[in-house]
Motif scaffolding. Structure first.
Motif, mmCIF file in Angstrom:
data_model
loop_
_atom_site.group_PDB
_atom_site.id
_atom_site.type_symbol
_atom_site.label_atom_id
_atom_site.label_comp_id
_atom_site.label_asym_id
_atom_site.label_seq_id
_atom_site.Cartn_x
_atom_site.Cartn_y
_atom_site.Cartn_z
ATOM 1 N N LYS A 27 3.186 17.188 -1.392
ATOM 2 C CA LYS A 27 3.845 17.599 -0.161
ATOM 3 C C LYS A 27 5.341 17.769 -0.402
ATOM 4 O O LYS A 27 5.904 17.219 -1.355
ATOM 5 C CB LYS A 27 3.601 16.575 0.938
ATOM 6 N N THR A 28 5.983 18.513 0.477
ATOM 7 C CA THR A 28 7.394 18.831 0.312
ATOM 8 C C THR A 28 8.248 18.007 1.266
ATOM 9 O O THR A 28 7.927 17.865 2.448
ATOM 10 C CB THR A 28 7.635 20.332 0.593
ATOM 11 N N LEU A 29 9.334 17.462 0.731
ATOM 12 C CA LEU A 29 10.368 16.836 1.561
ATOM 13 C C LEU A 29 11.360 17.919 1.923
ATOM 14 O O LEU A 29 11.945 18.560 1.044
ATOM 15 C CB LEU A 29 11.063 15.715 0.781
ATOM 16 N N SER A 30 11.556 18.141 3.211
ATOM 17 C CA SER A 30 12.430 19.245 3.613
ATOM 18 C C SER A 30 13.222 18.857 4.853
ATOM 19 O O SER A 30 12.944 17.843 5.495
ATOM 20 C CB SER A 30 11.606 20.519 3.891
ATOM 21 N N ASN A 34 6.572 0.635 -0.466
ATOM 22 C CA ASN A 34 6.655 1.858 0.342
ATOM 23 C C ASN A 34 6.359 3.100 -0.490
ATOM 24 O O ASN A 34 5.662 4.018 -0.045
ATOM 25 C CB ASN A 34 8.034 1.966 0.985
ATOM 26 N N ALA A 35 6.904 3.136 -1.718
ATOM 27 C CA ALA A 35 6.685 4.309 -2.571
ATOM 28 C C ALA A 35 5.209 4.500 -2.873
ATOM 29 O O ALA A 35 4.716 5.643 -2.915
ATOM 30 C CB ALA A 35 7.482 4.157 -3.864
ATOM 31 N N SER A 36 4.484 3.413 -3.081
ATOM 32 C CA SER A 36 3.050 3.518 -3.343
ATOM 33 C C SER A 36 2.322 4.174 -2.176
ATOM 34 O O SER A 36 1.450 5.038 -2.368
ATOM 35 C CB SER A 36 2.481 2.125 -3.616
ATOM 36 N N ALA A 37 2.706 3.804 -0.951
ATOM 37 C CA ALA A 37 2.081 4.395 0.236
ATOM 38 C C ALA A 37 2.407 5.879 0.343
ATOM 39 O O ALA A 37 1.531 6.697 0.665
ATOM 40 C CB ALA A 37 2.548 3.659 1.486
ATOM 41 N N PHE A 38 3.652 6.248 0.051
ATOM 42 C CA PHE A 38 4.040 7.653 0.163
ATOM 43 C C PHE A 38 3.414 8.499 -0.939
ATOM 44 O O PHE A 38 3.005 9.644 -0.708
ATOM 45 C CB PHE A 38 5.558 7.788 0.125
ATOM 46 N N GLU A 39 3.337 7.946 -2.150
ATOM 47 C CA GLU A 39 2.675 8.689 -3.228
ATOM 48 C C GLU A 39 1.206 8.919 -2.891
ATOM 49 O O GLU A 39 0.668 10.006 -3.135
ATOM 50 C CB GLU A 39 2.808 7.931 -4.549
ATOM 51 N N ALA A 40 0.555 7.919 -2.310
ATOM 52 C CA ALA A 40 -0.842 8.076 -1.914
ATOM 53 C C ALA A 40 -1.004 9.148 -0.842
ATOM 54 O O ALA A 40 -2.052 9.804 -0.757
ATOM 55 C CB ALA A 40 -1.403 6.744 -1.415
ATOM 56 N N ALA A 41 0.046 9.335 -0.022
ATOM 57 C CA ALA A 41 0.021 10.365 1.022
ATOM 58 C C ALA A 41 0.423 11.733 0.490
ATOM 59 O O ALA A 41 0.423 12.709 1.238
ATOM 60 C CB ALA A 41 0.946 9.961 2.169
ATOM 61 N N GLY A 42 0.799 11.799 -0.804
ATOM 62 C CA GLY A 42 1.088 13.095 -1.417
ATOM 63 C C GLY A 42 2.545 13.444 -1.574
ATOM 64 O O GLY A 42 2.872 14.586 -1.910
ATOM 65 N N TYR A 43 3.437 12.485 -1.375
ATOM 66 C CA TYR A 43 4.868 12.760 -1.506
ATOM 67 C C TYR A 43 5.355 12.384 -2.903
ATOM 68 O O TYR A 43 5.027 11.312 -3.412
ATOM 69 C CB TYR A 43 5.668 12.003 -0.447
ATOM 70 N N PRO A 44 6.147 13.258 -3.550
ATOM 71 C CA PRO A 44 6.591 12.997 -4.919
ATOM 72 C C PRO A 44 7.710 11.966 -4.985
ATOM 73 O O PRO A 44 8.487 11.812 -4.043
ATOM 74 C CB PRO A 44 7.099 14.366 -5.380
ATOM 75 N N VAL A 45 7.796 11.272 -6.109
ATOM 76 C CA VAL A 45 8.886 10.338 -6.381
ATOM 77 C C VAL A 45 9.744 10.918 -7.498
ATOM 78 O O VAL A 45 9.241 11.297 -8.554
ATOM 79 C CB VAL A 45 8.347 8.950 -6.775
ATOM 80 N N LEU A 46 11.049 10.983 -7.255
ATOM 81 C CA LEU A 46 11.985 11.537 -8.233
ATOM 82 C C LEU A 46 12.455 10.485 -9.223
ATOM 83 O O LEU A 46 12.534 10.732 -10.425
ATOM 84 C CB LEU A 46 13.192 12.150 -7.509
ATOM 85 N N GLY A 47 12.810 9.299 -8.729
ATOM 86 C CA GLY A 47 13.362 8.299 -9.633
ATOM 87 C C GLY A 47 13.699 7.012 -8.908
ATOM 88 O O GLY A 47 13.360 6.830 -7.736
ATOM 89 N N THR A 48 14.404 6.136 -9.617
ATOM 90 C CA THR A 48 14.703 4.804 -9.119
ATOM 91 C C THR A 48 16.150 4.454 -9.423
ATOM 92 O O THR A 48 16.648 4.754 -10.508
ATOM 93 C CB THR A 48 13.793 3.757 -9.793
ATOM 94 N N ILE A 49 16.827 3.824 -8.484
ATOM 95 C CA ILE A 49 18.142 3.237 -8.740
ATOM 96 C C ILE A 49 17.914 1.902 -9.451
ATOM 97 O O ILE A 49 17.142 1.068 -8.989
ATOM 98 C CB ILE A 49 18.929 3.022 -7.432
ATOM 99 N N GLU A 50 18.576 1.719 -10.585
ATOM 100 C CA GLU A 50 18.366 0.531 -11.409
ATOM 101 C C GLU A 50 19.567 -0.401 -11.338
ATOM 102 O O GLU A 50 20.706 0.041 -11.180
ATOM 103 C CB GLU A 50 18.137 0.947 -12.872
ATOM 104 N N ALA A 51 19.318 -1.729 -11.530
ATOM 105 C CA ALA A 51 20.395 -2.708 -11.640
ATOM 106 C C ALA A 51 21.291 -2.336 -12.839
ATOM 107 O O ALA A 51 20.787 -1.828 -13.845
ATOM 108 C CB ALA A 51 19.818 -4.101 -11.820
#
Length: 292
Positions: free
Chosen positions: A2-5, A111-128
């Motif tokens: 799915k697209t984030l727009s 939260n990311a797991s739920a969104f990925e399951a719904a079809g939304y892509p993950v770009l990356g992660t902010i790291e310590a």
């Protein structure tokens, strides 16, 4: 995928995620164990909170939005009812935050797991050692965003965000005042809420001149929150669409000023889901898709 727009804070709300109290507060025992440590003003009451949240989400659906209900997890605290903070949206996908409040650091992956399951892509992660929270990020359009630098979002987190977004997105950093206690929350959205492409609700005394000038250069005018309604979260309002506003009840002067600026305003009761944890309607929601 799915697209984030509609990367803005005022377009017609199309898809939005929330976490109901059943999955954030969970039980009276969990509330009793956590509320003081998390600096809630008092212990939320689970039953009334469920009723308030249902009425709140009914208003989101009535505006035409699809509402995604986030589930529970042992890694979550009471704060997880404030669904905005754990993830950021971007043109290329969701960004998992490394949250400034240590107790919330299990939340982004849930939260990311739920969104990925719904079809939304993950770009990356902010790291310590970078930290960032969603309440400190405001998209003006697909190519410009403001980010508050303060107790929950640091310079390293902002640098990582800029690297993920790339050179096509202008990131304007806004210095935030320190809160009265290091565990208290003060996000960028504590002092500004976009209402339309050319209008924002602000609390002027805390707005840096550089930020005001940046917004004005983009053709944005302001409605100002009165002093007496700032602490009760008068500045935290959610645009369901251009000048279509949902806000906490019992903020009469702010509501009147919004209506005078041509806004249609609806209110909700948030004694258990908003006031006790100091999280208004923008905090309760993670918009994923808006109109442009």
């Amino acid at each position: 995928m799915k697209t984030l727009s509609g990367l803005n804070e005022y377009g017609a709300l199309k898809v939005v995620a929330v976490r109901p109290p059943e999955h954030a507060y969970v039980s009276d025992e969990k509330v009793a164990d956590e509320w003081e440590r998390l600096r809630f003003y008092s212990a939320p009451k689970l039953g009334p909170a469920i009723d308030e949240h249902k009425m709140f989400t009914d208003k989101l659906r009535a505006s035409g939005a699809e509402v995604i209900m986030l589930g529970g997890d042992d890694a979550l605290t009471l704060d997880s009812i404030y669904a905005r903070d754990a993830l950021l949206v971007s043109p290329k996908g969701l960004i998992l935050c490394h949250m400034g409040r240590k107790g919330r650091r299990g939340e982004p992956a849930v939260n990311a797991s739920a969104f990925e399951a719904a079809g939304y892509p993950v770009l990356g992660t902010i790291e310590a050692p970078g930290t960032i929270e969603g309440g400190d990020i405001i998209w003006l359009d697909d190519h410009a965003l403001a980010v508050g630098e303060g107790p929950r979002t640091n310079a390293e987190g902002i640098k990582q965000l800029q690297d993920l977004l790339g050179p096509d997105v202008e990131v304007h950093t806004v210095p935030l005042p320190p809160p009265s206690h290091p565990e208290d929350v003060f996000h960028l959205m504590s002092m500004i809420s976009p209402l339309d492409r050319d209008l924002a609700l602000i609390y002027r005394p805390l707005m840096p001149d550089s930020f005001v000038n940046w917004l004005e250069a983009r053709g944005i005018g302001f409605v100002e929150v009165p002093e007496e309604e700032f602490i009760p979260m008068g500045c935290n309002v959610l645009a369901l669409g251009p000048r279509n506003i949902l806000m906490l009840d019992r903020l009469p002067e702010t509501k009147a000023r919004l209506e005078a600026a041509g806004c249609e305003v609806d209110t909700y009761t948030g004694d258990e889901i908003s006031r006790k944890g100091e999280g208004g309607p923008t905090c309760l929601t993670r918009p994923l898709v808006r109109g442009t």
